[in-house]
Write a protein that holds these residues in place. Sequence first.
Motif, mmCIF file in Angstrom:
data_model
loop_
_atom_site.group_PDB
_atom_site.id
_atom_site.type_symbol
_atom_site.label_atom_id
_atom_site.label_comp_id
_atom_site.label_asym_id
_atom_site.label_seq_id
_atom_site.Cartn_x
_atom_site.Cartn_y
_atom_site.Cartn_z
ATOM 1 N N THR A 117 0.987 -1.242 -0.056
ATOM 2 C CA THR A 117 0.004 -0.058 0.027
ATOM 3 C C THR A 117 0.931 1.050 0.005
ATOM 4 O O THR A 117 0.489 2.363 -0.153
ATOM 5 C CB THR A 117 -0.881 -0.028 1.255
ATOM 6 O OG1 THR A 117 -0.150 0.019 2.551
ATOM 7 C CG2 THR A 117 -1.713 -1.282 1.270
ATOM 8 N N TYR A 128 -5.537 -0.437 -2.688
ATOM 9 C CA TYR A 128 -6.340 -0.076 -3.481
ATOM 10 C C TYR A 128 -5.879 0.593 -4.772
ATOM 11 O O TYR A 128 -4.801 1.061 -4.864
ATOM 12 C CB TYR A 128 -7.085 1.057 -2.705
ATOM 13 C CG TYR A 128 -8.151 0.354 -1.423
ATOM 14 C CD1 TYR A 128 -9.181 0.098 -1.513
ATOM 15 C CD2 TYR A 128 -7.201 0.224 -0.412
ATOM 16 C CE1 TYR A 128 -10.003 -0.544 -0.416
ATOM 17 C CE2 TYR A 128 -7.841 -0.274 0.724
ATOM 18 C CZ TYR A 128 -9.155 -0.550 0.798
ATOM 19 O OH TYR A 128 -9.884 -1.306 1.686
ATOM 20 N N LYS A 173 -5.662 3.954 -0.466
ATOM 21 C CA LYS A 173 -6.645 3.635 0.625
ATOM 22 C C LYS A 173 -7.446 4.662 0.957
ATOM 23 O O LYS A 173 -8.658 4.475 1.096
ATOM 24 C CB LYS A 173 -5.619 3.044 1.876
ATOM 25 C CG LYS A 173 -6.539 2.829 2.991
ATOM 26 C CD LYS A 173 -5.633 2.270 4.029
ATOM 27 C CE LYS A 173 -4.832 3.064 4.813
ATOM 28 N NZ LYS A 173 -4.024 2.446 5.715
#
Length: 489
Positions: A7, A84, A88
Amino acid sequence: MKKDAKTAVKAPDRFRLLDSVSYAAGDFGCNMSFALKGTLTIFWSQFMGLGDSLYALLLIFVQIWDAINDPLIGSMIDADRRQYKRNKFLSYIFAGSFGLLIAGALCFIPVPNAPHIIKVILFLAGYVIWDAFYTVANVPYGSLLSLISADPKDRASLSAWRSVGSMIGNMVPMVILPFIIWKDRVDENGQLVLDEAGDVIKDLQGYNVFWAALIMGVLGFISFQFMIRTTKIRVSTDVKINEKAPKFNVFRAFGNFIKNRPAVGATLAAMGMFLGMQGSAAAVTVLFQTYFKNPEISGVVQLFSMIPILCFTPLARKAVDKFGKKELCVVGSLCSVIAGFAMLVLPITPDATGLAIYIACQFIYNLGLGIYSTVSWALMGDAIDYNEWKTGKREEGVVYSLHSFFRKLAQGAGPSLALVIMVALGYIGENGGAQTPEVALNMRYLVAALFLFSALLEFVGLALIYNLNKKNLAKMNEELAARKHASAE
């Protein structure tokens, strides 16, 4: 969305004007949903006839849940270790934006003839649903500032532009709505109804508020989508692949927050600002409705008083670079204290002269507020860094959400306490604009007292508690940069 992926994101792109405009669009979207919150008290007490005392109790209840909800969402975001597509924080904002399309209007379902129990259920359900989606969008939005850039000047620019987005988001309903939602009261024969002083009584048009909330939800959604598609992330969150998320401990998180002096100082100042803004909203509306006898111009007056914020915003980046964020904010809060005191003691009469004095005091008050508000979000960005500096942990979601927790307590306590005081001073919500001259005069002093109290809290938080002056900030940034450089080798 794929789980167990990296991430941490780094973008070498140069900071651009588009970054600031994009971030401003996010707060415009938030305020398309939030701006009508100041109308809640008048809507539920005057139009829905819920009862002033009952409404005050219900508002405290939902606001406590509102405040508790923020740290829970913040910890959930910090603990999320999935990758994502858009980052995020942006992904959570994306999800929240869909709910906010209609959630704001759920707080203004116009059924004035419904039984009291139905009204209570509608208020509680509508507010809780709206609050859930607002939190999902707003908490990661606030945390996002510290990830767009690590440069103090860039953060000052982002904070200033966020204030612009907030201000424009407030201006739209502030200026336009009063002309739409207020109407002269007429009797069954179509004749104007006058108060004791012989002035026309103005009543709130609740159905128009509902449709306005729906339209604002659409505008907010469009604004969020623009921000999501144009935001660049430049600061790494240093999350390792398959790293186990730390278990959230509310007591440890709260303890770390209390030890974070910049976060506490910035939070107290924000609480002061919202106690004044939200607490005075209903009183200001009644002030123009019953004292100045012209609620339609209230938005125009507030718009004029915001000119100083517009004037200072382009100067914020250079001013911060020269003087420092804390130093500027202290000066701004002093301006607001002086203006609040003047508003309390000067002869503000219910005529053109008194209105002119009121506008002048508001102008000076907002000059100080503008200096503070344009860099206030950058203060929290630095407070997040301060938490990492002192504890070695970067907890954007938790730090910001605890800040939001106390801020929302102020947002809820302000209107509730103000309404209790208004009732104690003789205000009767079900009478609408037909208040006595004594009540109208009481509103004039209550508004001034609320503004003064707000400014004093801001000064205490910024001058006496917040400790990241220009020198300390530079030291912190140097040490954090050295740590990251060492860990990268």
